[in-house]
Enzyme design. Structure first.
Site, mmCIF file in Angstrom:
data_model
loop_
_atom_site.group_PDB
_atom_site.id
_atom_site.type_symbol
_atom_site.label_atom_id
_atom_site.label_comp_id
_atom_site.label_asym_id
_atom_site.label_seq_id
_atom_site.Cartn_x
_atom_site.Cartn_y
_atom_site.Cartn_z
ATOM 1 N N LYS A 1 -2.757 13.762 -1.527
ATOM 2 C CA LYS A 1 -1.586 12.911 -1.680
ATOM 3 C C LYS A 1 -0.448 13.646 -2.405
ATOM 4 O O LYS A 1 -0.607 14.778 -2.836
ATOM 5 C CB LYS A 1 -1.975 11.613 -2.386
ATOM 6 N N GLN B 1 -5.540 10.932 -4.556
ATOM 7 C CA GLN B 1 -6.542 11.772 -3.908
ATOM 8 C C GLN B 1 -5.941 13.154 -3.647
ATOM 9 O O GLN B 1 -4.726 13.319 -3.638
ATOM 10 C CB GLN B 1 -6.969 11.006 -2.629
ATOM 11 N N ARG C 1 -11.618 2.193 -14.378
ATOM 12 C CA ARG C 1 -10.780 2.960 -15.304
ATOM 13 C C ARG C 1 -10.730 4.445 -14.934
ATOM 14 O O ARG C 1 -11.694 4.999 -14.406
ATOM 15 C CB ARG C 1 -11.315 2.793 -16.734
ATOM 16 N N HIS D 1 1.052 6.559 0.303
ATOM 17 C CA HIS D 1 1.822 7.698 0.840
ATOM 18 C C HIS D 1 3.184 7.817 0.177
ATOM 19 O O HIS D 1 3.985 8.640 0.614
ATOM 20 C CB HIS D 1 2.101 7.506 2.337
ATOM 21 N N ASP E 1 0.887 -1.163 0.000
ATOM 22 C CA ASP E 1 0.000 0.000 0.000
ATOM 23 C C ASP E 1 0.926 1.215 0.000
ATOM 24 O O ASP E 1 1.461 1.613 1.040
ATOM 25 C CB ASP E 1 -0.914 -0.018 1.218
HETATM 26 C C1 PLP Z 1 -5.366 7.504 0.823
HETATM 27 C C2 PLP Z 1 -5.103 6.096 1.222
HETATM 28 C C3 PLP Z 1 -5.716 5.008 0.576
HETATM 29 C C4 PLP Z 1 -6.888 5.129 -0.349
HETATM 30 O O1 PLP Z 1 -6.797 5.989 -1.372
HETATM 31 P P1 PLP Z 1 -8.102 6.718 -2.001
HETATM 32 O O2 PLP Z 1 -7.603 7.193 -3.300
HETATM 33 O O3 PLP Z 1 -8.489 7.809 -1.057
HETATM 34 O O4 PLP Z 1 -9.179 5.683 -2.138
HETATM 35 C C5 PLP Z 1 -5.271 3.737 0.889
HETATM 36 N N1 PLP Z 1 -4.331 3.523 1.825
HETATM 37 C C6 PLP Z 1 -3.758 4.532 2.500
HETATM 38 C C7 PLP Z 1 -2.695 4.214 3.504
HETATM 39 C C8 PLP Z 1 -4.146 5.851 2.233
HETATM 40 O O5 PLP Z 1 -3.593 6.857 2.932
#
Ligand code: PLP
Length: 402
Positions: free
Chosen positions: A196, A193, A242, A169, A166
């Site tokens: 970010k 998002q 998409r 960040h 994941d």
């Molecule tokens: C922001 C975030 C997500 C999800 O991203 P979105 O684009 O908001 O759905 C997943 N994992 C972590 C650790 C995040 O900070």
């Protein structure tokens, strides 16, 4: 000096740099995608070009851009063969999408604690938590600091587990020995998002280590339909994840800003970290050799204990810092304290009391953790030192008021 929250003069007289940042590059990108005439990836070049550039920068084989980071995790899990009845080990200290994506595809998330220094998932806790149904580990690169990928890989090999990164960040982050996120051989999920490190308001991406996984990721994100299909052959149950061509075009422009911004943030974060350690009021996230390049999505720290006194109210500290002009936020709640974590499919071999006992670091972060948004690290050294000055001011007043 009175606290700004009580009507005093804020430490910051001028705001920190805005986020998102944009310029003529994003304007040109939007016009370029507009004039393509077709605005989805099936007939455009923007998604393809962006995916290629992003994969290259991160040392990955290829990528598939999607509508957000949550759906990126869902698709990555499915492409890795995770499904109903499987268990996925996740850090307790993370954003909810890490565990919710598992639940969305019918798997169970099992939360374990993070390391006290890096705040990334604790490999020893992962090892201790492996059960007969465990199939995967999600490695969250907390605030942009890479996990201990070597220990996780060793555990995954021994127990035949899949690793999903994941990297919501961690745009541009690099690990031990200057290793790119795409070089670890596992799928990695990003978010674009609004907050970010790169953004098109919304958006996400799955970075793929090989062609086989790229094809699976594409299938699950393209309603189960293979590339080029003209006869409605949907080979798996997927979704439409998409990303539009407009978003991909903006992201190409944003990618062009990433390395320079990362250099500025790393410089200022080092200065801020050293200053805060000298001040001795808070403890910042420790940067180890696993964070060869740390892009600092967050500058993360905890309030120290006060000898002989009750701890400061973290939420009050955050409110005071915001009034002083610092973009400060409460750190994540531990996953197992969030209602959705216990909704089906919920862990059956964990309960709340056990989680609390097993996760002292996540507990502490939820109660004492604060993070500063990365835009505050994009200013000058003086702008950066103002963060430390605001922390000292707020601390002094609140301790004095106790
Ligand atoms: C922001 C975030 C997500 C999800 O991203 P979105 O684009 O908001 O759905 C997943 N994992 C972590 C650790 C995040 O900070």
């Amino acid at each position: 000096m009175t606290l700004a929250i009580h009507g005093g003069t804020p430490v910051r007289q001028t705001p920190y740099p805005d986020w998102p940042q944009f310029g003529v590059e994003e304007e040109n990108a939007l016009l370029r995608s507009l004039h393509q005439g077709q605005w989805w990836r099936m007939q455009g070049r923007e998604n393809l070009d962006f995916e290629q550039a992003f994969a290259q920068l991160h040392g990955g084989h290829s990528a598939f851009a999607v509508s957000n980071g949550t759906v990126a995790l869902e698709i990555a899990l499915q492409a890795a063969g995770i499904g109903p009845g499987d268990e996925v080990i996740v850090p307790a200290f993370t954003f909810i999408s890490t565990s919710m994506a598992c639940q969305r595809i019918g798997a169970t998330a099992i939360a374990v604690d993070v390391l006290a220094d890096t705040l990334c998932i604790d490999p020893a806790a992962v090892l201790a938590c492996i059960g007969p149904r465990t199939r995967a580990i999600i490695a969250v690169h907390m605030a942009g600091h890479l996990c201990d990928m070597h220990s996780l890989a060793r555990i995954a090999d021994q127990h035949r587990l899949v690793i999903i990164q994941d990297a919501a960040h961690a745009h541009g982050a690099r690990g031990l020995g200057d290793t790119g996120i795409g070089e670890y051989g596992s799928l990695a999920c990003f978010s674009f998002q609004n907050f970010k490190l790169m953004t098109a308001g919304e958006g996400g991406l799955v970075l793929c280590p090989n062609e086989e996984l790229r094809e699976k990721v594409f299938l699950y994100g393209n309603v189960g339909r293979p590339l080029g299909d003209r006869s409605y052959q949907h080979t798996v149950v997927g979704t439409n994840a998409r990303l539009s061509e407009f978003s991909a075009a903006v992201l190409s422009a944003q990618l062009g800003r990433l390395e320079q911004q990362t250099r500025v943030r790393q410089h200022n974060a080092r200065l801020l970290g050293e200053t805060l350690v000298r001040q001795g009021l808070v403890t910042p996230q420790v940067r180890t050799a696993d964070a060869h390049t740390h892009p600092y999505y967050m500058f993360l720290f905890t309030l120290d204990d006060l000898p002989g006194q009750p701890p400061l109210d973290r939420n009050q500290v955050v409110d005071c810092l915001v009034a002083e002009g610092i973009p400060a936020f409460r750190a994540y709640q531990a996953l197992y304290r969030i209602p959705s974590y216990w909704q089906a499919p919920a862990p059956t071999r964990q309960n709340l009391e056990q989680c609390i006992a097993a996760c002292p670091v996540s507990e502490r972060m939820a109660q004492r953790g604060i993070w500063i948004h990365h835009r505050a690290l994009l200013g000058t050294e003086q702008d950066t030192l103002d963060i430390a000055a605001a922390i000292a001011k707020v601390h002094q007043h609140l301790v004095g008021a106790q």
